[in-house]
Design an enzyme around this catalytic site. Structure first.
Site, PDB file in Angstrom:
ATOM      1  N   CYS A 171       0.864  -1.184   0.000  1.00 46.01           N
ATOM      2  CA  CYS A 171       0.000   0.000   0.000  1.00 46.01           C
ATOM      3  C   CYS A 171       0.896   1.227   0.000  1.00 46.01           C
ATOM      4  CB  CYS A 171      -0.977  -0.019   1.182  1.00 46.01           C
ATOM      5  SG  CYS A 171      -0.179   0.061   2.806  1.00 46.01           S
ATOM      6  N   ASN A 226       2.409   1.502   4.247  1.00 49.01           N
ATOM      7  CA  ASN A 226       2.746   0.256   4.957  1.00 49.01           C
ATOM      8  C   ASN A 226       2.502   0.352   6.467  1.00 49.01           C
ATOM      9  OD1 ASN A 226       5.652  -1.880   5.529  1.00 49.01           O
ATOM     10  ND2 ASN A 226       3.586  -2.507   5.063  1.00 49.01           N
ATOM     11  N   CYS A 238      -1.184   0.925   7.456  1.00 51.08           N
ATOM     12  CA  CYS A 238      -2.622   0.682   7.624  1.00 51.08           C
ATOM     13  C   CYS A 238      -3.076  -0.571   6.875  1.00 51.08           C
ATOM     14  CB  CYS A 238      -3.443   1.888   7.178  1.00 51.08           C
ATOM     15  SG  CYS A 238      -3.138   3.364   8.163  1.00 51.08           S
ATOM     16  N   ARG A 239      -3.181  -0.479   5.555  1.00 53.59           N
ATOM     17  CA  ARG A 239      -3.826  -1.574   4.810  1.00 53.59           C
ATOM     18  C   ARG A 239      -2.939  -2.801   4.602  1.00 53.59           C
ATOM     19  NH1 ARG A 239      -5.410   2.209  -0.056  1.00 53.59           N
ATOM     20  NH2 ARG A 239      -3.437   3.077   0.672  1.00 53.59           N
ATOM     21  N   SER A 240      -1.711  -2.601   4.103  1.00 49.68           N
ATOM     22  CA  SER A 240      -0.905  -3.792   3.760  1.00 49.68           C
ATOM     23  C   SER A 240      -0.497  -4.631   4.975  1.00 49.68           C
ATOM     24  CB  SER A 240       0.297  -3.437   2.880  1.00 49.68           C
ATOM     25  OG  SER A 240       1.158  -2.522   3.502  1.00 49.68           O
ATOM     26  N   ASP A 285      -8.350   3.880   1.545  1.00 49.00           N
ATOM     27  CA  ASP A 285      -7.289   4.268   2.481  1.00 49.00           C
ATOM     28  C   ASP A 285      -7.928   4.773   3.770  1.00 49.00           C
ATOM     29  OD1 ASP A 285      -5.200   5.394   3.842  1.00 49.00           O
ATOM     30  OD2 ASP A 285      -4.413   6.527   2.138  1.00 49.00           O
TER      31      ASP A 285
END
Ligand code: 4NP
Length: 170
Positions: free
Chosen positions: A8, A11, A13-15, A130
């Site tokens: 993401c 690196n 939050c999402r990934s 996001d």
């Protein structure tokens, strides 16, 4: 061992959620000796840092511990990982460009894809939103999206590569 790298922007939050849910589902299905995930960011803003507190807190609600420390996507990752799995269209463009600039050829659709290509509920928009500037409830939404997408991705990989399950853990 087949290796999957979730990518993401930052690196944090999402990934890291993509990585942690993938590894947890692989463990539950008894395929963690064959399927393994890591994560990285397009930008290096949070290198060496823990994931966002909201990421860690939300995953803990699901009994998943996130210990990942931020790192930036590197040229070596393009060779080390079988699949590079991104969160949104902008990530896709950025990684595609990085891949092309590094290797002078485009990545295959098997090498680079959007995680929501595997989301059975997807209708049109393929982005994992996001959550960085959003409220805590969006972190739960990201978690659920990544969980169901990774269940489908792992089923696909198991079938495609004829991966045998060792005994499933509870
Ligand atoms: P991520 O979210 O890409 O899901 O990790 C973000 C994290 C940090 C920032 C933006 C997005 N940032 O601007 O620092």
């Amino acid at each position: 061992m087949r290796k999957v790298l979730f990518v993401c922007l930052g690196n944090i939050c999402r990934s890291p959620i993509g990585e942690a849910t993938f590894n947890e589902i692989a463990r539950k299905k008894g395929v963690s000796e064959t399927l393994w995930a890591d994560s990285a960011g397009i930008m290096g803003w949070h290198v060496g840092k823990k994931a966002d507190q909201r990421t860690i807190k939300n995953a803990a609600k699901h009994h998943i511990e996130i210990t990942h420390l931020g790192r930036k996507l590197s040229a070596k990752d393009l060779d080390d990982f079988d699949h590079i799995v991104v969160m949104d269209e902008q990530n896709f463009e950025d990684v595609h460009k990085f891949y092309y600039d590094t290797k002078k050829s485009p990545p295959s659709a098997e090498k680079l894809f959007l995680i929501r290509d595997f989301d059975p509920t997807v209708r049109g928009v393929h982005d994992v939103k996001d959550p960085y500037y959003e409220g805590e409830e969006v972190f739960e939404d990201v978690f659920q999206t990544l969980w169901r997408s990774n269940e489908a991705l792992i089923e696909h990989l198991i079938e495609k590569h004829d991966i045998q399950s060792t005994e499933a853990s509870p």
